[in-house]
Write a protein that holds these residues in place. Structure first.
Motif, PDB file in Angstrom:
ATOM      1  N   ILE A 111       3.141 -21.364  92.832  1.00 27.02           N
ATOM      2  CA  ILE A 111       3.434 -21.125  91.366  1.00 27.02           C
ATOM      3  C   ILE A 111       3.431 -22.180  90.406  1.00 27.02           C
ATOM      4  O   ILE A 111       2.440 -21.990  89.201  1.00 27.02           O
ATOM      5  N   LYS A 112       3.964 -23.135  90.590  1.00 23.66           N
ATOM      6  CA  LYS A 112       3.691 -24.477  89.569  1.00 23.66           C
ATOM      7  C   LYS A 112       2.405 -24.845  89.360  1.00 23.66           C
ATOM      8  O   LYS A 112       1.944 -25.048  88.118  1.00 23.66           O
ATOM      9  N   ASP A 113       1.467 -24.979  90.139  1.00 20.67           N
ATOM     10  CA  ASP A 113       0.142 -25.341  89.973  1.00 20.67           C
ATOM     11  C   ASP A 113      -0.594 -24.188  89.089  1.00 20.67           C
ATOM     12  O   ASP A 113      -1.357 -24.518  88.207  1.00 20.67           O
ATOM     13  N   ILE A 114      -0.321 -23.122  89.540  1.00 17.96           N
ATOM     14  CA  ILE A 114      -0.974 -21.786  88.717  1.00 17.96           C
ATOM     15  C   ILE A 114      -0.522 -21.956  87.268  1.00 17.96           C
ATOM     16  O   ILE A 114      -1.310 -21.800  86.339  1.00 17.96           O
ATOM     17  N   LYS A 115       0.750 -21.939  86.997  1.00 12.59           N
ATOM     18  CA  LYS A 115       1.233 -22.078  85.730  1.00 12.59           C
ATOM     19  C   LYS A 115       0.563 -23.456  84.916  1.00 12.59           C
ATOM     20  O   LYS A 115       0.297 -23.153  83.725  1.00 12.59           O
ATOM     21  N   GLU A 116       0.660 -24.504  85.440  1.00 13.94           N
ATOM     22  CA  GLU A 116       0.033 -25.615  84.971  1.00 13.94           C
ATOM     23  C   GLU A 116      -1.504 -25.534  84.632  1.00 13.94           C
ATOM     24  O   GLU A 116      -1.850 -25.859  83.226  1.00 13.94           O
ATOM     25  N   HIS A 117      -2.321 -24.574  85.388  1.00  8.08           N
ATOM     26  CA  HIS A 117      -3.640 -24.519  84.987  1.00  8.08           C
ATOM     27  C   HIS A 117      -3.714 -23.608  83.844  1.00  8.08           C
ATOM     28  O   HIS A 117      -4.437 -23.960  82.889  1.00  8.08           O
ATOM     29  N   ALA A 118      -2.841 -22.592  83.946  1.00  8.58           N
ATOM     30  CA  ALA A 118      -2.679 -21.657  82.563  1.00  8.58           C
ATOM     31  C   ALA A 118      -2.485 -22.378  81.368  1.00  8.58           C
ATOM     32  O   ALA A 118      -2.970 -21.949  80.268  1.00  8.58           O
ATOM     33  N   SER A 119      -1.605 -23.379  81.539  1.00  7.68           N
ATOM     34  CA  SER A 119      -1.258 -23.898  80.268  1.00  7.68           C
ATOM     35  C   SER A 119      -2.100 -24.662  79.367  1.00  7.68           C
ATOM     36  O   SER A 119      -2.088 -24.965  78.230  1.00  7.68           O
ATOM     37  N   TYR A 120      -3.367 -25.000  80.094  1.00  7.91           N
ATOM     38  CA  TYR A 120      -4.163 -25.655  79.093  1.00  7.91           C
ATOM     39  C   TYR A 120      -4.996 -24.771  78.519  1.00  7.91           C
ATOM     40  O   TYR A 120      -5.361 -25.220  77.175  1.00  7.91           O
ATOM     41  N   PHE A 121      -5.076 -23.524  78.480  1.00  3.94           N
ATOM     42  CA  PHE A 121      -5.845 -22.693  77.619  1.00  3.94           C
ATOM     43  C   PHE A 121      -5.006 -21.961  76.577  1.00  3.94           C
ATOM     44  O   PHE A 121      -4.268 -21.139  76.593  1.00  3.94           O
ATOM     45  N   ARG A 122      -4.730 -22.810  75.488  1.00  2.81           N
ATOM     46  CA  ARG A 122      -3.752 -22.657  74.321  1.00  2.81           C
ATOM     47  C   ARG A 122      -4.855 -22.322  73.072  1.00  2.81           C
ATOM     48  O   ARG A 122      -5.772 -23.042  72.866  1.00  2.81           O
ATOM     49  N   TRP A 123      -4.266 -21.442  72.177  1.00  2.00           N
ATOM     50  CA  TRP A 123      -4.897 -21.240  70.999  1.00  2.00           C
ATOM     51  C   TRP A 123      -4.606 -22.244  70.138  1.00  2.00           C
ATOM     52  O   TRP A 123      -5.915 -22.277  69.293  1.00  2.00           O
ATOM     53  N   ASP A 124      -3.776 -23.166  69.977  1.00  2.00           N
ATOM     54  CA  ASP A 124      -3.656 -24.333  69.312  1.00  2.00           C
ATOM     55  C   ASP A 124      -4.831 -25.211  69.406  1.00  2.00           C
ATOM     56  O   ASP A 124      -5.306 -25.777  68.377  1.00  2.00           O
ATOM     57  N   ARG A 125      -4.946 -25.621  70.730  1.00  2.00           N
ATOM     58  CA  ARG A 125      -6.015 -26.529  70.993  1.00  2.00           C
ATOM     59  C   ARG A 125      -7.543 -25.851  70.455  1.00  2.00           C
ATOM     60  O   ARG A 125      -8.228 -26.508  70.064  1.00  2.00           O
ATOM     61  N   CYS A 126      -7.605 -24.655  70.962  1.00  2.88           N
ATOM     62  CA  CYS A 126      -9.103 -23.788  70.535  1.00  2.88           C
ATOM     63  C   CYS A 126      -9.207 -23.894  69.055  1.00  2.88           C
ATOM     64  O   CYS A 126     -10.316 -24.126  68.585  1.00  2.88           O
ATOM     65  N   ALA A 127      -8.074 -23.648  68.166  1.00  2.00           N
ATOM     66  CA  ALA A 127      -8.100 -23.751  66.623  1.00  2.00           C
ATOM     67  C   ALA A 127      -8.488 -25.208  66.388  1.00  2.00           C
ATOM     68  O   ALA A 127      -9.412 -25.271  65.285  1.00  2.00           O
ATOM     69  N   ASP A 128      -7.980 -26.046  66.834  1.00  2.18           N
ATOM     70  CA  ASP A 128      -8.211 -27.512  66.551  1.00  2.18           C
ATOM     71  C   ASP A 128      -9.557 -27.783  66.569  1.00  2.18           C
ATOM     72  O   ASP A 128     -10.319 -28.632  65.689  1.00  2.18           O
ATOM     73  N   GLU A 129     -10.287 -27.442  67.740  1.00  3.81           N
ATOM     74  CA  GLU A 129     -11.545 -27.630  68.304  1.00  3.81           C
ATOM     75  C   GLU A 129     -12.466 -26.915  67.100  1.00  3.81           C
ATOM     76  O   GLU A 129     -13.487 -27.499  66.747  1.00  3.81           O
ATOM     77  N   TYR A 130     -12.395 -25.679  66.623  1.00  6.56           N
ATOM     78  CA  TYR A 130     -13.067 -25.021  65.836  1.00  6.56           C
ATOM     79  C   TYR A 130     -12.774 -25.799  64.678  1.00  6.56           C
ATOM     80  O   TYR A 130     -13.956 -25.889  63.856  1.00  6.56           O
ATOM     81  N   TYR A 131     -11.483 -25.917  64.227  1.00  8.78           N
ATOM     82  CA  TYR A 131     -11.364 -26.697  62.594  1.00  8.78           C
ATOM     83  C   TYR A 131     -12.086 -28.080  62.652  1.00  8.78           C
ATOM     84  O   TYR A 131     -12.710 -28.274  61.405  1.00  8.78           O
ATOM     85  N   LYS A 132     -12.439 -28.718  63.645  1.00  8.32           N
ATOM     86  CA  LYS A 132     -13.289 -30.041  63.619  1.00  8.32           C
ATOM     87  C   LYS A 132     -14.684 -29.772  63.477  1.00  8.32           C
ATOM     88  O   LYS A 132     -15.351 -30.650  62.792  1.00  8.32           O
ATOM     89  N   ILE A 133     -14.956 -28.689  63.895  1.00 10.25           N
ATOM     90  CA  ILE A 133     -16.407 -28.090  63.570  1.00 10.25           C
ATOM     91  C   ILE A 133     -16.695 -27.934  62.176  1.00 10.25           C
ATOM     92  O   ILE A 133     -17.588 -28.069  61.472  1.00 10.25           O
ATOM     93  N   TYR A 134     -15.616 -27.072  61.588  1.00  9.43           N
ATOM     94  CA  TYR A 134     -15.672 -26.742  60.182  1.00  9.43           C
ATOM     95  C   TYR A 134     -15.830 -27.895  59.311  1.00  9.43           C
ATOM     96  O   TYR A 134     -16.585 -27.609  58.310  1.00  9.43           O
ATOM     97  N   GLN A 135     -14.986 -28.947  59.613  1.00  9.45           N
ATOM     98  CA  GLN A 135     -14.907 -30.069  58.784  1.00  9.45           C
ATOM     99  C   GLN A 135     -16.558 -30.787  58.972  1.00  9.45           C
ATOM    100  O   GLN A 135     -16.934 -31.188  57.869  1.00  9.45           O
ATOM    101  N   LYS A 136     -17.103 -30.746  60.158  1.00  8.02           N
ATOM    102  CA  LYS A 136     -18.428 -31.171  60.415  1.00  8.02           C
ATOM    103  C   LYS A 136     -19.487 -30.629  59.431  1.00  8.02           C
ATOM    104  O   LYS A 136     -20.289 -31.102  58.912  1.00  8.02           O
ATOM    105  N   LEU A 137     -19.503 -29.310  59.447  1.00 11.27           N
ATOM    106  CA  LEU A 137     -20.339 -28.382  58.793  1.00 11.27           C
ATOM    107  C   LEU A 137     -20.057 -28.432  57.041  1.00 11.27           C
ATOM    108  O   LEU A 137     -21.099 -28.796  56.475  1.00 11.27           O
TER     109      LEU A 137
END
Length: 349
Positions: free
Chosen positions: A319-345
């Motif tokens: 259970i612990k390992d499975i939950k830790e794996h899932a915790s990487y996939f966060r929308w705040d991280r996703c939004a940060d990466e998109y925002y960096k590309i918006y800035q570059k564009l």
């Protein structure tokens, strides 16, 4: 910087693209700084989901014919086959590609060619391309021309809404149950799941909007294995229902053979559930070493792997390992990466 986020796919509720647009839109609102302007291009019927104090452009069907002048710095098109590539000569365009599933769905060659041409046209109109997995990126490189355009991978996030006191799902199973969710189409491969019920007393619950012909195929398969009384196709479900089923299921099943990412996989792993996937397309990339995989769909093999994996799960406290794996996939991280590309564009204008 004025950013238009294309959420027109939210006209189709209870789909992966609906969830993607909604969750990314919410996360970007938290990320965009005061000097930036985030505008949602979205059907009027779902504008309320982003709150009344935000900026909107109403999605109209006529915009497919007469491109809308969004008067923006950045236009983020969130669907690879979009027909809403508006803007003006000064707008920088970012295109997100979720999958090329049409290549694997036994569609007519003429339709495949049509979709490839549309995707290529959208790529040609874009300044930066994003794929939601490395599998999708390679698929694009194999079938389309990117040229020298920047092409990156940004994994989807996962935000599981929790309703701790909710206990009235649309169907409440009487036994331990296996759960799956998704649009009930042949590419999801749900029809192989009833055979797993042989030799046990579990129920199988499949949630999602159904294609009638494919639903009949699932039922036929269940009858072949004499388990039809334990297979429940319950249609589209609310967020509350989905939470209840994910929280209470014995295991999550997702044998899809055409998947650009697979958000339900991460939703199930968020709860630490044993998650059973196919080895097709992006799923090994998303599930990683903490999921279990069907190498083929032969009945006896699937039944044995399922039994062995449940034993591994219970004996080795996964259970612990499975939950830790899932915790990487966060929308705040996703939004940060998109925002960096918006800035570059924006800086490249």
């Amino acid at each position: 910087m004025k950013i238009v986020l294309d959420c027109e796919r939210m006209k189709h509720p209870y789909t992966g693209l609906f969830e993607y647009c909604y969750q990314l839109g919410i996360a970007l609102r938290q990320r965009v700084v005061d000097k930036d302007d985030l505008i949602y291009y979205v059907p009027q019927s779902v504008q309320y989901m982003f709150g009344s104090n935000n900026n909107f452009i109403e999605q109209r069907s006529i915009d497919k014919i007469f491109y809308r002048n969004f008067n923006a710095d950045i236009l983020h098109t969130t669907y690879q086959l979009s027909r809403y590539m508006g803007g003006n000569k000064n707008v920088k365009r970012l295109l997100t590609i979720h999958d090329l599933n049409f290549l694997y769905e036994k569609k007519a060659p003429s339709k495949v060619a049509k979709y490839l041409k549309k995707m290529q046209d959208n790529i040609n109109r874009s300044d930066h391309i994003i794929a939601i997995s490395n599998y999708v990126k390679q698929d694009v490189l194999d079938h389309l021309e990117i040229g020298n355009k920047p092409f990156d991978v940004i994994y989807n996030g996962c935000n599981v809404l929790e309703f701790d006191t909710y206990d009235t799902p649309i169907y409440k199973p009487k036994k331990d149950f296996l759960f799956s969710i998704g649009t009930v189409l042949p590419k999801k491969n749900f029809h192989v799941l009833p055979r797993i019920l042989v030799g046990n007393d579990y129920e199988l619950i499949i949630a999602g909007r159904s294609d009638e012909n494919y639903q009949n195929k699932i039922i036929k398969e269940a009858k072949q294995f004499n388990v039809e009384d334990r297979v429940k196709l319950i249609g589209s479900v609310s967020y509350e229902d989905k939470y209840w089923y994910l929280k209470n299921c014995l295991a999550f099943m997702f044998p899809s053979i055409a998947e650009g990412f697979g958000i339900p996989v991460i939703e199930a792993m968020h709860f630490g559930k044993p998650t059973f996937l196919s080895t097709h397309t992006s799923l090994p990339e998303v599930g990683g070493k903490d999921a279990y995989y069907f190498q083929n769909f032969e009945p006896e093999y699937m039944q044995q792997l399922f039994r062995d994996s449940l034993e591994d799960y219970s004996q080795n406290d996964r259970i612990k390992d499975i939950k830790e794996h899932a915790s990487y996939f966060r929308w705040d991280r996703c939004a940060d990466e998109y925002y960096k590309i918006y800035q570059k564009l924006y800086e490249s204008k």
